[in-house]
Scaffold this active site. Structure first.
Site, mmCIF file in Angstrom:
data_model
loop_
_atom_site.group_PDB
_atom_site.id
_atom_site.type_symbol
_atom_site.label_atom_id
_atom_site.label_comp_id
_atom_site.label_asym_id
_atom_site.label_seq_id
_atom_site.Cartn_x
_atom_site.Cartn_y
_atom_site.Cartn_z
ATOM 1 N N ARG A 1 28.246 -23.954 -30.230
ATOM 2 C CA ARG A 1 29.296 -25.060 -30.198
ATOM 3 C C ARG A 1 30.203 -25.432 -29.231
ATOM 4 N NH1 ARG A 1 27.295 -23.469 -34.732
ATOM 5 N NH2 ARG A 1 27.594 -21.556 -34.000
ATOM 6 N N THR A 2 30.731 -24.354 -28.892
ATOM 7 C CA THR A 2 31.586 -24.399 -27.783
ATOM 8 C C THR A 2 31.285 -24.816 -26.580
ATOM 9 O OG1 THR A 2 32.858 -22.574 -29.154
ATOM 10 C CG2 THR A 2 33.911 -23.089 -26.798
ATOM 11 N N LYS B 1 26.082 -8.075 -10.416
ATOM 12 C CA LYS B 1 25.818 -7.049 -9.301
ATOM 13 C C LYS B 1 27.187 -6.148 -9.112
ATOM 14 C CE LYS B 1 23.540 -11.212 -7.247
ATOM 15 N NZ LYS B 1 24.004 -12.065 -6.297
ATOM 16 N N ARG C 1 34.514 -18.182 -21.681
ATOM 17 C CA ARG C 1 34.425 -17.442 -22.746
ATOM 18 C C ARG C 1 34.070 -16.055 -22.222
ATOM 19 N NH1 ARG C 1 31.193 -18.403 -28.234
ATOM 20 N NH2 ARG C 1 33.305 -19.688 -28.708
ATOM 21 N N HIS D 1 41.136 -17.967 -29.574
ATOM 22 C CA HIS D 1 39.988 -19.231 -29.483
ATOM 23 C C HIS D 1 40.766 -20.509 -29.766
ATOM 24 C CE1 HIS D 1 36.474 -21.434 -29.112
ATOM 25 N NE2 HIS D 1 35.732 -20.908 -30.154
HETATM 26 N N1 CP Z 1 32.802 -21.445 -33.257
HETATM 27 C C1 CP Z 1 32.243 -21.090 -32.166
HETATM 28 O O1 CP Z 1 32.999 -20.430 -31.393
HETATM 29 O O2 CP Z 1 31.151 -21.323 -32.172
HETATM 30 P P1 CP Z 1 30.199 -20.746 -31.002
HETATM 31 O O3 CP Z 1 30.286 -19.387 -30.915
HETATM 32 O O4 CP Z 1 28.782 -21.177 -31.284
HETATM 33 O O5 CP Z 1 30.723 -21.403 -29.686
#
Ligand code: CP
Length: 311
Positions: A49-50, A79, A100, A128
């Protein structure tokens, strides 16, 4: 000052309402307000999603995307290159980085060396913040308010960065009550409880999900994060809290089930129920992520010093 997005606390109620308004506009009428801009999505952990909603948001606004979906293996991290060096380099190729990373605090470290805004798309067990934005946007759309709500947060609250970020935002609105429902080995951490006390947000801890379900507006389910806990803790927690056809009946008609997704066994409802029943909000929630991320990109790339008066 760069418009980094590191933690959800930095969003004031005023900024949230501005984002909701813009997201509502962009839902019905696209605006090519990011033509000529480049977004880098740098993901050291898996995502559906993100990453894809940020990619899509940027494309819809007329911008372009450069990306590495498995930076742990397919970037020069393999590396031995450090994250800060990677950020120094990538930030000279783009206008914004969505990051991320598996380490808590990675986004903050990245923001110290980046030449462009960093958006934290999840840092280990930390935060998040853009998930929290889409969560409160969803709550606002479903309930037309962000105050006087009873929200049960259920599952692995010790590893869940989404529930942490969401607590910070719910704490900004009066009259909310949070019910933490978790296995005793995976309870919400003290820093969040301290924050809620400071903000006068009522919270309680419960262990029996079915006791809580008839009395809440929102049940926010989360996955047991196998990848972040010991096998022993996982085995103890797995299957303990599940929404199924039986206890689904305990949830009021005007209440909602939310989940950051992906869901695994903690939601055990037939597909037709998920498709039809209004109480199942998590697919609408994930879709809302696209529009709120469009609004966020527009804000941080087209407006200066967005978060100057935050906290
Ligand atoms: N909710 C969420 O962060 O989903 P993903 O890990 O698929 O990005």
């Amino acid at each position: 000052m760069l418009n980094h997005v590191i933690e959800s606390q930095q969003f004031t109620p005023e900024i949230l309402l501005e984002l909701f308004k813009r997201a509502d506009e962009l839902r019905v009428k696209t605006d090519l307000c990011l033509i000529g801009k480049i977004l880098a999505t740098l993901f050291y952990e898996p995502s559906t999603r993100t990453r894809l909603s940020f990619d899509s948001a940027m494309h819809k606004l007329g911008g372009r995307v450069i990306s590495t979906e498995n930076a742990k293996e397919f970037s020069s991290a393999i590396k031995g290159e450090s994250l800060v060096d990677t950020i120094r380099i990538v930030s000279s190729y783009c206008d914004c980085i969505v990051l991320r990373h598996y380490d808590t605090g990675a986004a903050l470290e990245a923001s110290k060396v980046s030449k462009v805004p960093i958006i934290n798309a999840g840092d280990g067990k930390g935060q998040h913040p853009t998930q929290a934005l889409l969560d409160v946007y969803t709550i606002y759309r479903e309930f037309e308010r962000l105050e006087n709500l009873k929200i049960a947060m259920v599952g692995d609250l010790a590893s869940g960065r989404t529930v942490r970020s969401l607590c910070y935002l719910l704490g900004k609105f009066p009259g909310n009550k949070i019910i933490f429902v978790s296995p005793e080995n995976l309870e919400m951490s003290d820093d969040i409880k301290e924050y809620l006390k400071k903000k006068n947000v009522e919270f309680v801890e419960e262990t029996v999900l079915d006791k809580v379900l008839p009395d809440i507006n929102i049940v926010y389910m989360t996955r047991i994060q196998k990848e972040r806990i010991s096998l022993q803790d996982y085995k103890k927690a797995k299957g303990k809290y599940v929404i199924n056809q039986l206890n689904f009946q305990l949830i009021k008609k005007n209440s909602r089930i939310m989940h950051p997704l992906p869901h695994v066994e903690e939601i055990d409802l037939p597909i037709d129920v998920e498709q039809i029943d209004k109480r199942v909000a998590y697919f609408r929630q994930a879709e809302n992520g696209l529009y709120i991320r469009m609004a966020l990109l527009d804000l941080i790339l087209n407006k200066e010093n967005c978060f100057e008066e935050s906290y």
